[in-house]
Design an enzyme around this catalytic site. Sequence first.
Site, mmCIF file in Angstrom:
data_model
loop_
_atom_site.group_PDB
_atom_site.id
_atom_site.type_symbol
_atom_site.label_atom_id
_atom_site.label_comp_id
_atom_site.label_asym_id
_atom_site.label_seq_id
_atom_site.Cartn_x
_atom_site.Cartn_y
_atom_site.Cartn_z
ATOM 1 N N LYS A 139 4.692 -0.286 1.574
ATOM 2 C CA LYS A 139 4.449 1.162 1.706
ATOM 3 C C LYS A 139 3.918 1.816 0.434
ATOM 4 O O LYS A 139 3.193 2.803 0.499
ATOM 5 C CB LYS A 139 5.725 1.871 2.161
ATOM 6 C CG LYS A 139 6.021 1.678 3.641
ATOM 7 C CD LYS A 139 7.086 2.649 4.119
ATOM 8 C CE LYS A 139 7.294 2.555 5.617
ATOM 9 N NZ LYS A 139 8.052 1.333 5.997
ATOM 10 N N GLU A 178 7.764 13.596 6.422
ATOM 11 C CA GLU A 178 9.047 13.381 7.069
ATOM 12 C C GLU A 178 9.448 11.937 6.811
ATOM 13 O O GLU A 178 8.621 11.102 6.443
ATOM 14 C CB GLU A 178 8.935 13.625 8.575
ATOM 15 C CG GLU A 178 8.403 12.455 9.397
ATOM 16 C CD GLU A 178 6.945 12.130 9.156
ATOM 17 O OE1 GLU A 178 6.226 12.973 8.588
ATOM 18 O OE2 GLU A 178 6.537 11.007 9.535
ATOM 19 N N SER A 207 6.390 -8.051 4.752
ATOM 20 C CA SER A 207 6.099 -6.647 4.393
ATOM 21 C C SER A 207 7.084 -6.049 3.404
ATOM 22 O O SER A 207 6.743 -5.131 2.667
ATOM 23 C CB SER A 207 6.020 -5.794 5.656
ATOM 24 O OG SER A 207 7.187 -5.947 6.446
HETATM 25 C C1 LIG Z 1 8.155 0.732 7.276
HETATM 26 C C2 LIG Z 1 8.151 -0.722 7.274
HETATM 27 C C3 LIG Z 1 7.506 -1.460 8.294
HETATM 28 C C4 LIG Z 1 6.876 -0.822 9.498
HETATM 29 O O1 LIG Z 1 5.795 0.011 9.240
HETATM 30 P P1 LIG Z 1 4.313 -0.410 9.626
HETATM 31 O O2 LIG Z 1 3.541 0.855 9.450
HETATM 32 O O3 LIG Z 1 4.314 -0.887 11.031
HETATM 33 O O4 LIG Z 1 3.901 -1.462 8.673
HETATM 34 C C5 LIG Z 1 7.477 -2.844 8.196
HETATM 35 N N1 LIG Z 1 8.073 -3.479 7.176
HETATM 36 C C6 LIG Z 1 8.712 -2.818 6.185
HETATM 37 C C7 LIG Z 1 9.358 -3.595 5.098
HETATM 38 C C8 LIG Z 1 8.774 -1.413 6.197
HETATM 39 O O5 LIG Z 1 9.415 -0.760 5.226
#
Ligand SMILES: *Cc1c(COP(=O)(O)O)cnc(C)c1O
Length: 405
Positions: A100, A122, A389
Site C-alpha cells: 500500500k 476513509e 502483498s
Molecule cells: C489492503 C491489502 C490487500 C488488499 O487490497 P488490494 O487493493 O486488493 O491489493 C492485500 N494485501 C495486503 C497485505 C493489504 O494490506
Amino acid sequence: MADNNTQAAESVFRADTNGYFGAYGGAELPPHLVAPIAEVREAYAKAVNDPEFQAEFHDLMAKYVGRPSLLYYAENLTKKMGGAKIYLKREDLNHSGAHKINHCLGEVLLAKRLGKKKVIAETGAGQHGVALATAAALLGLECEIHMGEIDVEKQHPNVIRMQLLGAKVVPVSAGGRSLKEAVDSAFDTYAADYQDTMFCIGSVVGPDPYPSMVRDFQSVVGKEARQQIQEVEGRLPDAIVACVGGGSNAMGLFDAFLGDAEVDIYGVEPGGEGLSGNRHAATMAKGSAGFIHGMNTLVLQEEDGSPSPVHSIASGLDYPGVGPQHAALRDAGRVNYVTCDDREALEAFSELSRTEGIIPALESSHAVAYACKLAKEMGPDQIVIANLSGRGDKDVDYVAERLGL
Ligand SMILES: *Cc1c(COP(=O)(O)O)cnc(C)c1O
C-alpha cells in the site's frame, strides 16, 4: 491463450477517455464531487507524463520504500509441493510492511504538486490509513482518516499507529458505524474543503482517475518482477498469482504481464466460509453489474442495489465491489478469477511460516494458497510467481486464537 483473446483483451489494458474499461469504470458522482475529482483527473493526466514527477516518485520508491523488493525463490515450499518453482514477490519487505505504501506515496506526491495542505481518506481495518499517514508524515502534509466507531474499537493498534504518525483519526458514529459510513463522511468533508485537501483512495477502485492512477503507482511491482525473473531464469513465468480485495496489489503485479499471452494470470478472491450464503467477498464469482463508490463494476448486492454484507478472514479483502479493470479483464478472458476460502488461507499462512520462515499477511495467504495448488499441478520446469502483498505481524493474535495457540 488464443491470439484473438489477447486482441480482445488489449482494449481493456487502458481506460478510455471517459475512464471506462469495456463496460466498467467511469466517474458517476454527486454534483458536489464533480469539480474536486475533475481537478485530480487533470493533475494526474499531467503528472503521469512529467519526467520530474516520475523521477521524484521512483526516488522515494528506492530510498524510502526500499525498492526493488526481492523476488525470492521459495525452494523449501517448492520441494514440499513437488511441482513448479514458486517465486514470491516480497512486497512484505517494503517499509511499513505491504504494497500500500507504493500508491499512498504517489497520491500524497500528487497532493503536494497540487499545493494541497492535507490528504483525507476513509479506512476500514486501518491498513490504508496507516500507509497514508506514513506517506503524509514523510512529505509534510496533514492527514485526516475517517473510521467507523466499530472499526476504531476493533483496530485499536492501527488507530494508535496513525496517531503516532501525526494523523487525525475521526470516528464516525452514523448508521452502522463501519466502513460504508466512513466513506460517506470522508467524501463529505473533502467536498466541503477541497481547495486545501486531496482525497486518497486505497485501491484500484472509485471514480476515474483512481483505478488507473493507483494501478500506475503499483505497476512498479510487476515491472520489477518481470525483469527479475528474466535475470534469474532467462524467461517469463508460466503463471502469476495475486489476491484481490479492491485489486491494487493484483493490478500492480499483472499490468506488466498483460501483453504476454504465454503468462497465465490468476486473481484470488476471498471465498470466506464458502460461496453459498453471504459469508464471503467473492465479487467476481457471485457479484453482478452494479454501482458502488462512483464506479460501475461488479458488486455483491442486495435486491435493492445496496452492497451486501461481506466476510473474509482477511479484513483487507472484505470489499463488496472490485476494481473495474479486473471486471473487464475477466470479461475479456485475460485474467482467471478463482477463490480460496478462510481455511485454505489459514493453512497457507502456517505453511509459509514453517517452511520458509516468512509470516505472510492473511490477504497474501490467499495468493500463496492458490500458487501452491497450481504448482502441484504443474511440472518442475515451470514457474509460478505469487505476490506476497504484506507481512503477517498484524494477524498473529487473530491466527493464534483461531489455531488455539
Ligand atoms: C489492503 C491489502 C490487500 C488488499 O487490497 P488490494 O487493493 O486488493 O491489493 C492485500 N494485501 C495486503 C497485505 C493489504 O494490506
